[in-house]
Scaffold this motif. Structure first.
Motif, PDB file in Angstrom:
ATOM      1  N   THR A   1      53.049   0.438  32.361  1.00  0.00           N
ATOM      2  CA  THR A   1      53.438  -0.864  31.802  1.00  0.00           C
ATOM      3  C   THR A   1      52.223  -1.746  31.492  1.00  0.00           C
ATOM      4  OG1 THR A   1      53.745  -1.571  34.090  1.00  0.00           O
ATOM      5  CG2 THR A   1      55.717  -0.982  32.871  1.00  0.00           C
ATOM      6  N   ASN A   2      51.063  -1.350  31.975  1.00  0.00           N
ATOM      7  CA  ASN A   2      49.863  -2.164  31.782  1.00  0.00           C
ATOM      8  C   ASN A   2      48.851  -1.377  30.944  1.00  0.00           C
ATOM      9  OD1 ASN A   2      47.707  -3.892  32.006  1.00  0.00           O
ATOM     10  ND2 ASN A   2      47.347  -3.517  34.181  1.00  0.00           N
TER      11      ASN A   2
ATOM     12  N   PHE B   1      47.780  -8.327  36.504  1.00  0.00           N
ATOM     13  CA  PHE B   1      49.036  -7.596  36.351  1.00  0.00           C
ATOM     14  C   PHE B   1      49.720  -7.412  37.705  1.00  0.00           C
ATOM     15  CE2 PHE B   1      52.057  -4.353  35.150  1.00  0.00           C
ATOM     16  CZ  PHE B   1      52.475  -4.842  33.918  1.00  0.00           C
TER      17      PHE B   1
ATOM     18  N   CYS C   1      59.486  -3.075  19.145  1.00  0.00           N
ATOM     19  CA  CYS C   1      58.319  -3.848  18.687  1.00  0.00           C
ATOM     20  C   CYS C   1      58.215  -3.814  17.158  1.00  0.00           C
ATOM     21  CB  CYS C   1      57.041  -3.309  19.318  1.00  0.00           C
ATOM     22  SG  CYS C   1      56.806  -1.536  19.117  1.00  0.00           S
TER      23      CYS C   1
ATOM     24  N   VAL D   1      55.438  -7.062  30.118  1.00  0.00           N
ATOM     25  CA  VAL D   1      55.336  -5.726  29.522  1.00  0.00           C
ATOM     26  C   VAL D   1      55.619  -5.818  28.013  1.00  0.00           C
ATOM     27  CG1 VAL D   1      56.344  -3.407  29.527  1.00  0.00           C
ATOM     28  CG2 VAL D   1      55.979  -4.590  31.668  1.00  0.00           C
TER      29      VAL D   1
ATOM     30  N   GLU E   1      47.924  -6.710  20.314  1.00  0.00           N
ATOM     31  CA  GLU E   1      48.116  -8.023  19.684  1.00  0.00           C
ATOM     32  C   GLU E   1      47.516  -9.128  20.560  1.00  0.00           C
ATOM     33  OE1 GLU E   1      52.135  -9.587  19.560  1.00  0.00           O
ATOM     34  OE2 GLU E   1      51.849 -10.135  17.466  1.00  0.00           O
ATOM     35  N   ARG E   2      47.760  -9.028  21.876  1.00  0.00           N
ATOM     36  CA  ARG E   2      47.227 -10.046  22.789  1.00  0.00           C
ATOM     37  C   ARG E   2      45.714 -10.060  22.783  1.00  0.00           C
ATOM     38  NH1 ARG E   2      51.907  -8.933  26.159  1.00  0.00           N
ATOM     39  NH2 ARG E   2      50.918  -7.047  26.888  1.00  0.00           N
ATOM     40  N   GLN E   3      45.120  -8.864  22.709  1.00  0.00           N
ATOM     41  CA  GLN E   3      43.655  -8.787  22.738  1.00  0.00           C
ATOM     42  C   GLN E   3      43.048  -8.910  21.337  1.00  0.00           C
ATOM     43  OE1 GLN E   3      41.705  -5.876  25.185  1.00  0.00           O
ATOM     44  NE2 GLN E   3      43.364  -5.791  26.671  1.00  0.00           N
ATOM     45  N   GLY E   4      43.890  -9.065  20.342  1.00  0.00           N
ATOM     46  CA  GLY E   4      43.390  -9.233  18.976  1.00  0.00           C
ATOM     47  C   GLY E   4      42.729  -7.985  18.411  1.00  0.00           C
TER      48      GLY E   4
ATOM     49  N   LYS F   1      51.685  -4.226  21.752  1.00  0.00           N
ATOM     50  CA  LYS F   1      51.776  -5.633  22.164  1.00  0.00           C
ATOM     51  C   LYS F   1      50.503  -6.082  22.875  1.00  0.00           C
ATOM     52  CE  LYS F   1      56.686  -6.203  21.983  1.00  0.00           C
ATOM     53  NZ  LYS F   1      57.900  -6.737  22.535  1.00  0.00           N
ATOM     54  N   GLU F   2      49.926  -5.184  23.665  1.00  0.00           N
ATOM     55  CA  GLU F   2      48.662  -5.521  24.328  1.00  0.00           C
ATOM     56  C   GLU F   2      47.549  -5.648  23.284  1.00  0.00           C
ATOM     57  OE1 GLU F   2      48.092  -6.421  27.404  1.00  0.00           O
ATOM     58  OE2 GLU F   2      45.922  -6.535  27.162  1.00  0.00           O
TER      59      GLU F   2
ATOM     60  N   MET G   1      50.555 -16.357  22.798  1.00  0.00           N
ATOM     61  CA  MET G   1      49.179 -16.622  22.383  1.00  0.00           C
ATOM     62  C   MET G   1      48.279 -15.463  22.789  1.00  0.00           C
ATOM     63  SD  MET G   1      48.272 -19.588  25.195  1.00  0.00           S
ATOM     64  CE  MET G   1      46.530 -19.656  24.941  1.00  0.00           C
ATOM     65  N   GLN G   2      47.112 -15.405  22.132  1.00  0.00           N
ATOM     66  CA  GLN G   2      46.172 -14.340  22.454  1.00  0.00           C
ATOM     67  C   GLN G   2      45.480 -14.648  23.784  1.00  0.00           C
ATOM     68  OE1 GLN G   2      43.507 -13.329  19.282  1.00  0.00           O
ATOM     69  NE2 GLN G   2      45.098 -12.180  18.246  1.00  0.00           N
ATOM     70  N   ASN G   3      44.721 -13.662  24.268  1.00  0.00           N
ATOM     71  CA  ASN G   3      44.050 -13.828  25.558  1.00  0.00           C
ATOM     72  C   ASN G   3      43.061 -14.990  25.547  1.00  0.00           C
ATOM     73  OD1 ASN G   3      45.483 -11.623  26.242  1.00  0.00           O
ATOM     74  ND2 ASN G   3      43.743 -10.292  26.643  1.00  0.00           N
TER      75      ASN G   3
ATOM     76  N   GLN H   1      41.764   3.804  38.337  1.00  0.00           N
ATOM     77  CA  GLN H   1      41.842   4.310  36.960  1.00  0.00           C
ATOM     78  C   GLN H   1      40.458   4.320  36.311  1.00  0.00           C
ATOM     79  OE1 GLN H   1      45.162   2.860  34.632  1.00  0.00           O
ATOM     80  NE2 GLN H   1      43.930   2.831  32.785  1.00  0.00           N
TER      81      GLN H   1
ATOM     82  N   ASP I   1      41.897  -7.654  35.076  1.00  0.00           N
ATOM     83  CA  ASP I   1      43.149  -7.243  34.416  1.00  0.00           C
ATOM     84  C   ASP I   1      44.167  -6.767  35.448  1.00  0.00           C
ATOM     85  OD1 ASP I   1      42.160  -7.764  31.929  1.00  0.00           O
ATOM     86  OD2 ASP I   1      41.616  -5.693  31.471  1.00  0.00           O
TER      87      ASP I   1
ATOM     88  N   SER J   1      46.004  -2.839  29.438  1.00  0.00           N
ATOM     89  CA  SER J   1      44.827  -3.667  29.165  1.00  0.00           C
ATOM     90  C   SER J   1      43.552  -2.828  29.093  1.00  0.00           C
ATOM     91  CB  SER J   1      44.703  -4.764  30.213  1.00  0.00           C
ATOM     92  OG  SER J   1      44.741  -4.205  31.500  1.00  0.00           O
ATOM     93  N   THR J   2      43.394  -1.893  30.033  1.00  0.00           N
ATOM     94  CA  THR J   2      42.173  -1.074  30.053  1.00  0.00           C
ATOM     95  C   THR J   2      42.088  -0.196  28.809  1.00  0.00           C
ATOM     96  OG1 THR J   2      42.272  -1.054  32.451  1.00  0.00           O
ATOM     97  CG2 THR J   2      40.876   0.605  31.432  1.00  0.00           C
ATOM     98  N   GLN J   3      43.216   0.411  28.453  1.00  0.00           N
ATOM     99  CA  GLN J   3      43.222   1.303  27.292  1.00  0.00           C
ATOM    100  C   GLN J   3      42.892   0.536  26.008  1.00  0.00           C
ATOM    101  OE1 GLN J   3      45.503   1.212  29.678  1.00  0.00           O
ATOM    102  NE2 GLN J   3      45.958   3.288  30.365  1.00  0.00           N
TER     103      GLN J   3
ATOM    104  N   ASN K   1      63.117  -5.165  22.753  1.00  0.00           N
ATOM    105  CA  ASN K   1      62.068  -6.179  22.584  1.00  0.00           C
ATOM    106  C   ASN K   1      62.381  -7.366  23.479  1.00  0.00           C
ATOM    107  OD1 ASN K   1      59.841  -7.412  21.518  1.00  0.00           O
ATOM    108  ND2 ASN K   1      60.827  -8.051  19.634  1.00  0.00           N
TER     109      ASN K   1
ATOM    110  N   ARG L   1      41.146  -2.170  25.769  1.00  0.00           N
ATOM    111  CA  ARG L   1      39.713  -2.515  25.762  1.00  0.00           C
ATOM    112  C   ARG L   1      38.872  -1.315  25.310  1.00  0.00           C
ATOM    113  NH1 ARG L   1      39.891  -7.371  27.713  1.00  0.00           N
ATOM    114  NH2 ARG L   1      41.462  -7.701  29.294  1.00  0.00           N
TER     115      ARG L   1
ATOM    116  N   CYS M   1      55.054   0.759  22.078  1.00  0.00           N
ATOM    117  CA  CYS M   1      55.284  -0.686  21.949  1.00  0.00           C
ATOM    118  C   CYS M   1      54.450  -1.472  22.954  1.00  0.00           C
ATOM    119  CB  CYS M   1      56.774  -0.999  22.138  1.00  0.00           C
ATOM    120  SG  CYS M   1      57.767  -0.535  20.705  1.00  0.00           S
TER     121      CYS M   1
END
Lengths: 399, 292
Positions: free
Chosen positions: A222-223, B14, A280, B212, A256-259, A253-254, B128-130, B257, B10, A225-227, B121, A229, A249
């Motif tokens: 579900t997370n 989470f 999504c 998520v 999108e958040r990280q641009g 979505k991640e 907003m972005q980070n 990880q 991160d 963020s690392t991938q 969805n 980056r 999805c």
């Protein structure tokens, strides 16, 4: 009184006649199985709807012609749920062998298909091999190269090698500014894993792209963020995602958040479904996927409409199930099956169907002619679809 | 080094989602000394019911969906109490444990049935972005989740230590028979505990799905496992422990990880759980005592 007695006699006679007709109506039984529970439930529901719709269509056009020239109605047994579990898939097929089903359509998951094909007789007429002698024509499980496991296993699934090779070639021609590819892979799912490591990565390399690396995640992660980056750091022109809708999805979505915005995103064949559009739609906009189905021909539109009447959605998987029913009708007629229900006749008919499937060089598909390969796989026509406005639309049709 | 630090940040952020679920698990255990295995699943169920109810109102914002999720969480919490604890002999620990496992599977199947297993969805709470702090980036929605966790913890502690209901709850948790003899209605207190944890579960489910980005039954399994790990490591019954353990597990996951890859990540989390069970069975906030 006399008139009444005559009427009763006539009614009884007609009932008797109808009953006799019903008793004489011949049937040929096929079975179907796949996932109807869990996160892949939609695959099973769609396949079931497509198979039922196709069987209705076969019967509407007269049914199946048997060896003695009579016609039999095709019946499909209730769709069995293997829960995408290898043991349950094997149990389902062992149970089917004891019925009058002549052939089965399924399974959904490659991790079921692989061990399942393993319990079938590997080589026909091998007296030492006590494996099951039961033909299976798979509609969904798509991991490359599985049908070669047994001579009783057949697949009508698209050839991902051909499709991704063609896609990368097309991109190279139409978007020459794109030079690099990075992979995102659902590492613990058989199809996704094989699709990236064996298909997408190889095909991208073969078409002159520089593969920068890959990020991995698991089916129920579900997370991301690392991938994301890692993707951001690699800064690829093309991101090729080999994952199913839930994690695709989550990743999008991640991003999108990280641009993070690669110039192009390529998706996995199985992701070109309504699930992605539910999960999504905004983030998937522009994603390109090769698909062996789109309602671009009259036949494809008809199949899609009939499946919708059974509350199923038409996609590359469910429409393969539709095609399978018609392939089986053709094979049953050409192989001149008896349609008798005693165990010896059922087994003889199964063998005829197997031999008929093995002899096929081409089959009629919804997008055109499907070629059959020597290792019992299909080479199907395809189109490239892309996500646009919350729907999958045909981007390029090489047909 | 920067990648490592970013991965830790991160992960910790989470981990707030694990904390929220862990609080629910730990509250029920703290009061009734029972594990409610269905908690994460019912929380996601409440989030789904909230999404469905929200979809009936044209143009409903994410906050409306969260409001519905909260309300459904309370209702579902009460139903879980009635079905899995009130109607089943509460002294039979295995029976209540198995009934909540059954409830987990039932809720999973219901969500699967209604969604056909497809991801849904889920509206984002913070569109907003980070946030950027130099090269470091932080997810704003997870900061909100963290704040909600802290506020929830404060509210729970206030409820437990500043109200008559809290006094009754603590009395029932410590000596149910004596509490009953003092005139405390044990059944009512237990039911209210489930409603309160259900309300919290509704918020938690909605926030997790929002974090998520999609709602799927694929979330419930890992969330149940993480919730239990957080409860054990934080100390059974300790609300602050659940928050700290949630953040810790989130951060450690990303560290594992980072160094060992995604396929080995969960292996080390499980080993950590066993390490706690053997060397500190009462969790982080336990008094130092032997496992026997």
């Amino acid at each position: 009184m006399k008139r009444m007695a005559l009427a009763v006699a006539a009614a009884l006679a007609s009932i008797g006649f109808a009953g006799n007709t019903l008793a004489q109506e011949k049937t040929v039984s096929i079975a179907a199985f796949g996932v109807k529970s869990g996160v892949l439930r939609l695959f099973g529901l769609n396949s079931e709807a497509a198979i039922n719709a196709a069987v209705e269509e076969v019967n509407r056009s007269g049914g199946v012609k048997l060896a003695d020239g009579s016609k039999a109605k095709m019946v499909v047994q209730p769709y069995l749920d293997d829960r995408c579990n290898a043991e349950e898939g094997i149990a389902v097929v062992r149970r089917l062998v004891g019925t009058d089903a002549l052939v089965a359509i399924g399974p959904t998951c490659s991790n079921v298909a692989e061990p399942l094909y393993g319990i079938l007789q590997k080589k026909v007429d091998d007296p030492k091999d006590t494996g099951l002698q039961f033909p299976i024509l798979t509609d969904v499980a798509i991991k490359v190269g599985l049908a070669q496991i047994s001579e009783w296993s057949f697949r009508n699934v698209p050839n991902e090698n051909t499709m991704y090779s063609s896609l990368y070639y097309w991109l190279k021609t139409t978007r020459p500014e794109l030079k690099t590819v990075y992979g995102g892979v659902e590492e613990d799912f058989a199809h996704s894993r094989a699709s990236w490591h064996v298909v997408m990565k190889e095909r991208a390399n073969a078409n002159g792209y520089t593969v920068l690396g890959e990020s991995k995640w698991l089916l129920n992660d579900t997370n991301f963020s690392t991938q994301v980056r890692e993707i951001k750091k690699a800064n690829p022109d093309i991101l090729s995602i080999a994952a199913h809708p839930f994690t695709t999805c989550g990743l999008l979505k991640e991003m999108e958040r990280q641009g993070v915005k690669p110039k192009l995103i390529v998706g996995l064949t199985s992701t070109s479904s309504q699930e992605t559009m539910q999960g999504c739609p905004k983030q998937a906009e522009g994603m390109i996927i090769p698909s062996s189905f789109a309602p671009v021909s009259k036949e494809a539109k008809f199949a899609s409409e009939q499946t919708a009447k059974k509350k199923g959605a038409a996609d590359l998987h469910s429409m393969a199930a539709w095609e399978n029913v018609f392939i089986l009708k053709e094979v049953m007629e050409q192989a001149k099956i008896s349609g008798k229900t005693d165990p010896a006749s059922v087994q003889a008919d199964r063998r005829k169907i197997r031999d008929g499937l093995a002899a096929l060089k081409t089959t009629k598909g919804l997008l055109g002619t499907n070629k059959r390969t020597a290792d019992r796989e299909a080479d199907k026509p395809y189109v490239f679809v892309h996500a646009k406005g919350g729907n999958w639309q045909v981007l390029y049709n090489p047909l | 080094m920067f990648d490592f630090l970013q991965a830790v940040v991160d992960g910790i952020l989470f981990g707030t989602t694990y904390s929220l679920i862990g609080i629910g698990f730990t509250l029920v255990f703290g009061v009734m000394h029972k594990i409610n295995m269905s908690y994460a699943s019912v929380s996601i169920g409440a989030a789904y019911a909230g999404l469905l109810a929200g979809s009936l109102i044209p143009g409903a914002s994410a906050w409306v969906v969260f409001g519905f999720a909260l309300a459904f969480g309370g209702v579902f919490g009460y139903l879980v109490y009635i079905i899995c604890f009130h109607l089943i002999p509460i002294r039979n620990e295995n029976a209540t444990l198995m009934s909540t496992v059954g409830m987990l599977l039932l809720v999973d199947e219901l969500i699967t049935h209604f969604t056909t297993g497809s991801p849904q969805n889920y509206p984002s709470m913070v569109e907003m972005q980070n946030l950027q702090f130099g090269e470091m980036s932080v997810r704003p929605d997870l900061i909100v989740v963290f704040m909600v966790s802290v506020v929830s913890m404060a509210a729970m502690l206030a409820l437990l230590y500043r109200t008559r209901l809290g006094l009754a709850t603590r009395a029932v948790a410590q000596q149910p028979v004596a509490a009953q003899l003092c005139g405390i209605r044990v059944v009512r207190v237990n039911a209210i505990t489930f409603i309160v944890t259900g309300l919290l579960g509704g918020i938690a489910g909605a926030l997790v799905c929002s974090a998520v980005g999609t709602l799927s039954i694929l979330i419930t399994g890992p969330l149940t496992v993480k919730g239990l790990i957080v409860t054990v490591i934080g100390g059974l019954g300790s609300v602050p422990g659940a928050i700290i353990a949630g953040l810790m597990i989130g951060g450690l996951e990303n560290i594992f990880q980072h160094f060992r890859g995604v396929t080995e990540r969960d292996l080390y989390v499980m080993l950590l759980l066993f390490a706690f069970l053997i060397f500190r069975p009462g969790g982080i906030f336990a008094a130092g005592r032997g496992r026997d």
